[in-house]
Design a protein around this motif. Structure first.
Motif, mmCIF file in Angstrom:
data_model
loop_
_atom_site.group_PDB
_atom_site.id
_atom_site.type_symbol
_atom_site.label_atom_id
_atom_site.label_comp_id
_atom_site.label_asym_id
_atom_site.label_seq_id
_atom_site.Cartn_x
_atom_site.Cartn_y
_atom_site.Cartn_z
ATOM 1 N N PRO A 377 -2.565 -18.551 9.948
ATOM 2 C CA PRO A 377 -3.054 -17.602 10.949
ATOM 3 C C PRO A 377 -1.910 -16.837 11.593
ATOM 4 C CG PRO A 377 -3.114 -19.846 11.808
ATOM 5 C CD PRO A 377 -2.731 -19.955 10.360
ATOM 6 N N GLY A 378 -2.238 -15.780 12.328
ATOM 7 C CA GLY A 378 -1.229 -14.978 13.013
ATOM 8 C C GLY A 378 -0.607 -15.734 14.175
ATOM 9 N N ASP A 379 0.227 -15.033 14.944
ATOM 10 C CA ASP A 379 0.922 -15.671 16.062
ATOM 11 C C ASP A 379 -0.063 -16.232 17.082
ATOM 12 O OD1 ASP A 379 3.361 -15.179 14.998
ATOM 13 O OD2 ASP A 379 3.843 -13.459 16.260
ATOM 14 N N LEU A 380 0.288 -17.380 17.624
ATOM 15 C CA LEU A 380 -0.548 -18.078 18.599
ATOM 16 C C LEU A 380 -0.517 -17.353 19.939
ATOM 17 C CD1 LEU A 380 -2.120 -20.862 18.724
ATOM 18 C CD2 LEU A 380 -0.080 -21.761 19.840
ATOM 19 N N GLN A 382 -1.208 -17.327 24.138
ATOM 20 C CA GLN A 382 -1.034 -18.337 25.181
ATOM 21 C C GLN A 382 -2.323 -19.105 25.450
ATOM 22 O OE1 GLN A 382 0.978 -16.345 28.600
ATOM 23 N NE2 GLN A 382 2.219 -18.190 28.616
ATOM 24 N N GLU A 383 -3.441 -18.444 25.442
ATOM 25 C CA GLU A 383 -4.704 -19.100 25.748
ATOM 26 C C GLU A 383 -5.119 -20.099 24.662
ATOM 27 O OE1 GLU A 383 -8.414 -16.641 24.593
ATOM 28 O OE2 GLU A 383 -6.911 -15.156 25.183
ATOM 29 N N ASP A 384 -4.505 -19.983 23.474
ATOM 30 C CA ASP A 384 -4.849 -20.876 22.363
ATOM 31 C C ASP A 384 -3.819 -21.980 22.163
ATOM 32 O OD1 ASP A 384 -7.144 -19.343 21.732
ATOM 33 O OD2 ASP A 384 -5.908 -17.917 20.615
ATOM 34 N N THR A 385 -2.931 -22.190 23.149
ATOM 35 C CA THR A 385 -1.867 -23.183 22.983
ATOM 36 C C THR A 385 -2.364 -24.613 23.175
ATOM 37 O OG1 THR A 385 -1.242 -22.903 25.315
ATOM 38 C CG2 THR A 385 -0.029 -21.617 23.681
ATOM 39 N N PHE A 386 -3.602 -24.792 23.660
ATOM 40 C CA PHE A 386 -4.154 -26.132 23.877
ATOM 41 C C PHE A 386 -5.079 -26.509 22.727
ATOM 42 C CE2 PHE A 386 -3.676 -23.898 27.930
ATOM 43 C CZ PHE A 386 -2.834 -24.740 28.627
ATOM 44 N N THR A 387 -5.115 -27.793 22.400
ATOM 45 C CA THR A 387 -6.084 -28.259 21.410
ATOM 46 C C THR A 387 -7.442 -28.492 22.057
ATOM 47 O OG1 THR A 387 -5.375 -30.550 21.769
ATOM 48 C CG2 THR A 387 -4.322 -29.334 19.976
ATOM 49 N N SER A 388 -7.473 -28.626 23.388
ATOM 50 C CA SER A 388 -8.726 -28.711 24.137
ATOM 51 C C SER A 388 -8.942 -27.373 24.850
ATOM 52 C CB SER A 388 -8.661 -29.868 25.140
ATOM 53 O OG SER A 388 -7.553 -29.700 26.005
ATOM 54 N N THR A 389 -9.926 -27.300 25.735
ATOM 55 C CA THR A 389 -10.211 -26.051 26.444
ATOM 56 C C THR A 389 -10.165 -26.292 27.945
ATOM 57 O OG1 THR A 389 -11.675 -25.399 24.627
ATOM 58 C CG2 THR A 389 -11.805 -24.110 26.651
ATOM 59 N N PRO A 390 -9.016 -26.091 28.600
ATOM 60 C CA PRO A 390 -8.942 -26.262 30.053
ATOM 61 C C PRO A 390 -9.661 -25.129 30.777
ATOM 62 C CG PRO A 390 -6.864 -25.459 29.201
ATOM 63 C CD PRO A 390 -7.730 -25.725 28.011
ATOM 64 N N GLY A 541 2.194 -24.425 3.124
ATOM 65 C CA GLY A 541 0.986 -23.974 2.434
ATOM 66 C C GLY A 541 -0.219 -24.819 2.782
ATOM 67 N N LEU A 542 -0.047 -26.139 2.856
ATOM 68 C CA LEU A 542 -1.145 -27.015 3.273
ATOM 69 C C LEU A 542 -1.555 -26.715 4.712
ATOM 70 C CD1 LEU A 542 -0.174 -30.427 1.651
ATOM 71 C CD2 LEU A 542 -2.289 -29.156 1.281
ATOM 72 N N GLY A 543 -0.571 -26.367 5.547
ATOM 73 C CA GLY A 543 -0.903 -25.966 6.911
ATOM 74 C C GLY A 543 -1.812 -24.748 6.936
ATOM 75 N N GLY A 544 -1.528 -23.787 6.043
ATOM 76 C CA GLY A 544 -2.378 -22.600 5.965
ATOM 77 C C GLY A 544 -3.806 -22.924 5.567
ATOM 78 N N LEU A 545 -3.976 -23.975 4.765
ATOM 79 C CA LEU A 545 -5.316 -24.366 4.324
ATOM 80 C C LEU A 545 -6.050 -25.222 5.347
ATOM 81 C CD1 LEU A 545 -4.438 -25.324 0.629
ATOM 82 C CD2 LEU A 545 -5.397 -23.170 1.467
ATOM 83 N N VAL A 546 -5.316 -25.758 6.328
ATOM 84 C CA VAL A 546 -5.907 -26.719 7.266
ATOM 85 C C VAL A 546 -5.990 -26.205 8.704
ATOM 86 C CG1 VAL A 546 -5.474 -28.964 8.379
ATOM 87 C CG2 VAL A 546 -5.289 -28.745 5.904
ATOM 88 N N PHE A 547 -4.964 -25.515 9.176
ATOM 89 C CA PHE A 547 -4.860 -25.207 10.607
ATOM 90 C C PHE A 547 -6.097 -24.503 11.164
ATOM 91 C CE2 PHE A 547 0.060 -25.207 10.488
ATOM 92 C CZ PHE A 547 0.056 -26.583 10.610
ATOM 93 N N GLU A 548 -6.447 -23.373 10.580
ATOM 94 C CA GLU A 548 -7.596 -22.625 11.114
ATOM 95 C C GLU A 548 -8.923 -23.097 10.536
ATOM 96 O OE1 GLU A 548 -8.620 -18.031 12.400
ATOM 97 O OE2 GLU A 548 -7.186 -18.396 10.806
ATOM 98 N N PRO A 549 -9.059 -23.245 9.199
ATOM 99 C CA PRO A 549 -10.375 -23.628 8.658
ATOM 100 C C PRO A 549 -10.835 -25.020 9.071
ATOM 101 C CG PRO A 549 -8.942 -22.732 6.933
ATOM 102 C CD PRO A 549 -8.081 -22.976 8.122
ATOM 103 N N VAL A 550 -9.913 -25.979 9.175
ATOM 104 C CA VAL A 550 -10.299 -27.370 9.434
ATOM 105 C C VAL A 550 -10.086 -27.761 10.896
ATOM 106 C CG1 VAL A 550 -9.883 -29.792 8.818
ATOM 107 C CG2 VAL A 550 -9.782 -28.006 7.047
ATOM 108 N N LEU A 551 -8.887 -27.479 11.419
ATOM 109 C CA LEU A 551 -8.548 -27.911 12.778
ATOM 110 C C LEU A 551 -8.942 -26.892 13.845
ATOM 111 C CD1 LEU A 551 -5.024 -29.476 12.068
ATOM 112 C CD2 LEU A 551 -7.248 -30.614 12.162
ATOM 113 N N GLY A 552 -9.262 -25.686 13.443
ATOM 114 C CA GLY A 552 -9.717 -24.684 14.404
ATOM 115 C C GLY A 552 -8.615 -24.059 15.228
ATOM 116 N N PHE A 553 -7.348 -24.164 14.796
ATOM 117 C CA PHE A 553 -6.256 -23.526 15.537
ATOM 118 C C PHE A 553 -6.326 -22.014 15.317
ATOM 119 C CE2 PHE A 553 -3.548 -27.602 14.834
ATOM 120 C CZ PHE A 553 -4.317 -28.262 15.788
ATOM 121 N N GLU A 554 -6.258 -21.274 16.410
ATOM 122 C CA GLU A 554 -6.440 -19.826 16.333
ATOM 123 C C GLU A 554 -5.168 -19.077 15.956
ATOM 124 O OE1 GLU A 554 -9.258 -18.227 16.579
ATOM 125 O OE2 GLU A 554 -10.417 -20.040 16.973
ATOM 126 N N GLY A 555 -4.050 -19.765 15.858
ATOM 127 C CA GLY A 555 -2.805 -19.089 15.520
ATOM 128 C C GLY A 555 -1.727 -20.088 15.168
#
Length: 676
Positions: A377-380, A382-390, A541-555
């Motif tokens: 994904p693109g650059d993270l 600030q609002e997406d720096t948490f794995t939870s939602t404060p 490369g594995l991060g690219g396949l996991v970060f957004e599709p699986v873990l839901g990281f926005e950046g």
């Protein structure tokens, strides 16, 4: 030696616990002094009232606000304005077009870092119906949130405060479990774990001293990575030393003599391993980003403390405890280890039968995995720096939904007061700017709040910041600087990109020099470095396949490519060092390279596999932390270490060595002394 370490720990205890109190985690602390956003923060702190704490009070009701809701929002905004000093006139409340949301921007002044966090908590209590104001609770169905950059930083600080203790306990627990499974002894696992703890405490005290003496900018991320590194690398060194010590106890009657022989045998590999990691980390000193450059000495201190503890305190404790520490599997003098064929002997034999097929298959697999990096994904933001939602992120997302055509977060411009009028007109005429408001003045500087048409940290807003900087730089005498949260993220991204171009070649050069000095060869070091770089590419490369599709990281945090490269190259080469050093020992004993490679893999495979699992597991603990940066860094390093342990080192390096034969030692003495 034991007495010396008791003295060291007595001196370290009063200072090690203070390290968390001097870490700095605001985005501007990460940036170089030359960045525009850093200069803006410095100048803003000198304006009347000091640095501002920008908050958004958000009142929302699905289906539309009632008259009572608007009255509550008005009263609460007035209450907050009356309780704190703030810049500008009375806070202005703006309704959304659909009538569901009210937005009130408040810029508090005169607060230091600790007071800012306390103010956010107090205001949230007030809006919920508690706190010092004692106002009524909001009507049922009315959602009230406090957001904005000040609230986001407060939520971030709260998470950082909980990281150190959680990370230390989690890492210690993981290492303890793995050591118990590895040693199958009720006592032995306690010895390396105790020594790792001593190393961690010593390192924290040393880093605290550096912060006090040199005003080093150290973040919680820096200290967290140092903790994981000490536990992971320190345990690896312990596994290697204890395994060699166990071997020597079968050959020597006295534990003291067995330990001396073990240290002579594996000491150079441990020293080279730690030297490689320390050298790679110290290359980060060339980085312009404060958080990256500080990680260099902080991480190196951790590695050196782990090395010192594992080569002095650990041997002393093991010798004092004698053979009985291995109970119930005590290695008796003169006994032979079990003759069972190890898994790594089988793996090495399979690589030896078809080395070309194994090498090509492994290269294709790593190359295929590396292709996944195109999906990163693109650059993270600030609002997406948490794995939870404060709460601050909930507020920001509600504002973005209710006000899609309006930025709620100002871009801050500091300009010389005599040129403020001209700078305001120039900013107002810049493409992408919706409006400009005049702020505070003092000390010859004036603050302008520029609102972009695009939402915060979107590509459109970042283009607006770049355009503003270009237009204002052209104004003679204005000396204008553009900062604020979005500008800080832009500067972070740009500085990280610049640092990669400088640091990565330095790391590769430093690691190669250490390997050449250890292995007396050019070919073997190049093979090891190419192998770990391939592991890094596959892990990304594995991060690219996991970060957004699986873990839901926005950046992707902009620091991940550089930091993961430094750690994976430095740490991944460790296992190659352990293997190649043993292979060199076997070759010096007269064995041909294919046989030396198989014997080295057979004797070191198990302990290196255990070390790789321990290191990967410790970084998995980092991946469980509630910050996306830590989670992404922990994932990439853990995956890279496992790939290096079970694929690259076991199959690719072994098969490459068998194919190259004596050329693996070119141009050293081993190459010249052999014909095959």
């Amino acid at each position: 030696m034991l007495g010396l370490w008791v003295v060291v720990l007595l001196l370290a205890v009063p200072f090690g616990g203070k390290l968390s109190g001097v870490t700095r985690d605001e985005p501007v602390d990460y940036l170089p002094a030359s960045a525009d956003s850093t200069r803006v923060q410095e100048l803003t702190d000198k304006l009347p009232g000091g640095g501002s704490t920008d908050l958004l009070l958000v009142h929302h009701r699905d289906g539309g606000l009632t008259a009572a809701d608007r009255g509550v929002a008005r009263d609460q905004a007035r209450e907050v304005a009356g309780a704190y000093r703030h810049s500008g006139g009375p806070p202005r409340t703006v309704p959304s077009e659909d009538g569901s949301t009210l937005l009130t921007a408040v810029s508090l002044t005169g607060l230091d870092e600790e007071q800012r966090s306390d103010a956010v908590h107090d205001i949230r209590d007030r809006l919920d119906g508690g706190g010092a104001g004692g106002g009524p609770a909001p009507p049922e169905g009315l959602s009230v949130w406090v957001g904005g950059p000040g609230a986001l930083q407060s939520d971030m600080d709260e998470i950082f405060e909980s990281v150190d203790g959680t990370l230390m306990l989690g890492t210690a627990a993981v290492v303890a479990v793995l050591l118990i499974l590895t040693y199958r002894s009720p006592v032995l696992w306690l010895v390396p774990l105790t020594v790792v703890g001593a190393a961690a405490l010593s390192a924290m005290a040393v880093v605290y001293g550096l912060v006090q003496a040199l005003d080093l900018t150290v973040s919680t991320m820096n200290t967290s990575v140092m903790t994981v590194l000490i536990f992971g690398a320190g345990t690896d060194y312990a596994l290697l030393l204890v395994a060699r010590y166990r071997e020597e106890l079968r050959r020597h009657e006295r534990p003291y003599e067995a330990m001396l022989t073990a240290l002579r045998g594996c000491g150079p590999a441990i020293l080279a391993s730690s030297g490689t990691v320390a050298a790679g980390l110290l290359c980060l000193l060339a980085a312009d980003l404060n958080s990256s450059s500080a990680l260099g000495p902080v991480g190196a201190i951790g590695v050196v403390c782990a090395l010192a503890a594992m080569t002095t305190l650990l041997p002393a404790l093991l010798v004092l405890l004698g053979r009985r520490v291995f109970w119930p599997l005590v290695p008796a003098f003169g006994s032979e280890p079990s003759a069972r064929r190890s898994l790594f002997a089988v793996m090495g034999t399979s690589a030896g039968r078809r080395p070309v097929t194994v090498l090509l298959s492994g290269v294709l697999l790593l190359g295929g995995l590396a292709v996944g990096s195109a999906a990163l994904p693109g650059d993270l933001r600030q609002e997406d720096t948490f794995t939870s939602t404060p709460e601050s992120v909930t507020a920001l997302r509600a504002v973005e939904k209710a006000f899609p055509q309006q930025s709620s977060q100002p871009i801050t411009v500091l300009t010389r007061t005599p040129e403020a009028e001209r700078a305001q007109r120039t900013a107002d005429a810049t493409d992408g700017v919706a409006r400009v408001e005049r702020g505070r003045s003092g000390g010859g500087w004036t603050e302008l709040s520029v609102f972009a048409r695009d939402k915060p940290e979107s590509p459109g807003e970042l283009d607006t910041i770049r355009a503003l900087r270009g237009e204002l730089d052209a104004l003679d005498g204005a000396e204008a600087y553009v900062g604020g949260p979005s500008a800080e993220q832009l500067d972070l991204s740009d500085t990280n990109a610049s640092d990669r171009r400088v640091v990565i070649p330095l790391v590769l050069g430093a690691v190669l020099l250490v390997l050449i000095a250890l292995l007396r060869s050019l070919t073997a070091p190049l093979v090891l470095v190419v192998a770990v770089v391939a592991s890094w590419g596959a892990a990304m490369g594995l991060g690219g396949l996991v970060f957004e599709p699986v873990l839901g990281f926005e950046g992707l945090d902009p620091a991940i490519p550089l930091l993961s490269f430094v750690f994976l190259v430095a740490l991944g080469v460790d296992y190659g060092i352990f293997l190649m050093h043993r292979m060199r020992e076997e070759s010096l004993g007269g064995k041909a390279v294919p046989r030396a490679a198989l014997d080295a893999l057979r004797t070191t495979g198990g302990v290196i596999a255990s070390a790789g699992i321990v290191l990967a597991a410790t970084f998995c603990v980092l991946a469980s932390m509630p910050m996306v940066l830590m989670a992404e860094l922990g994932f990439v390093i853990a995956v890279g270490v496992l790939l290096d342990t079970f694929l690259v080192r076991t199959y690719l390096v072994t098969s490459a060595s068998m194919l190259l034969r004596r050329w693996i030692w070119w141009p050293g003495r081993l190459f010249r002394d052999r014909t095959g």
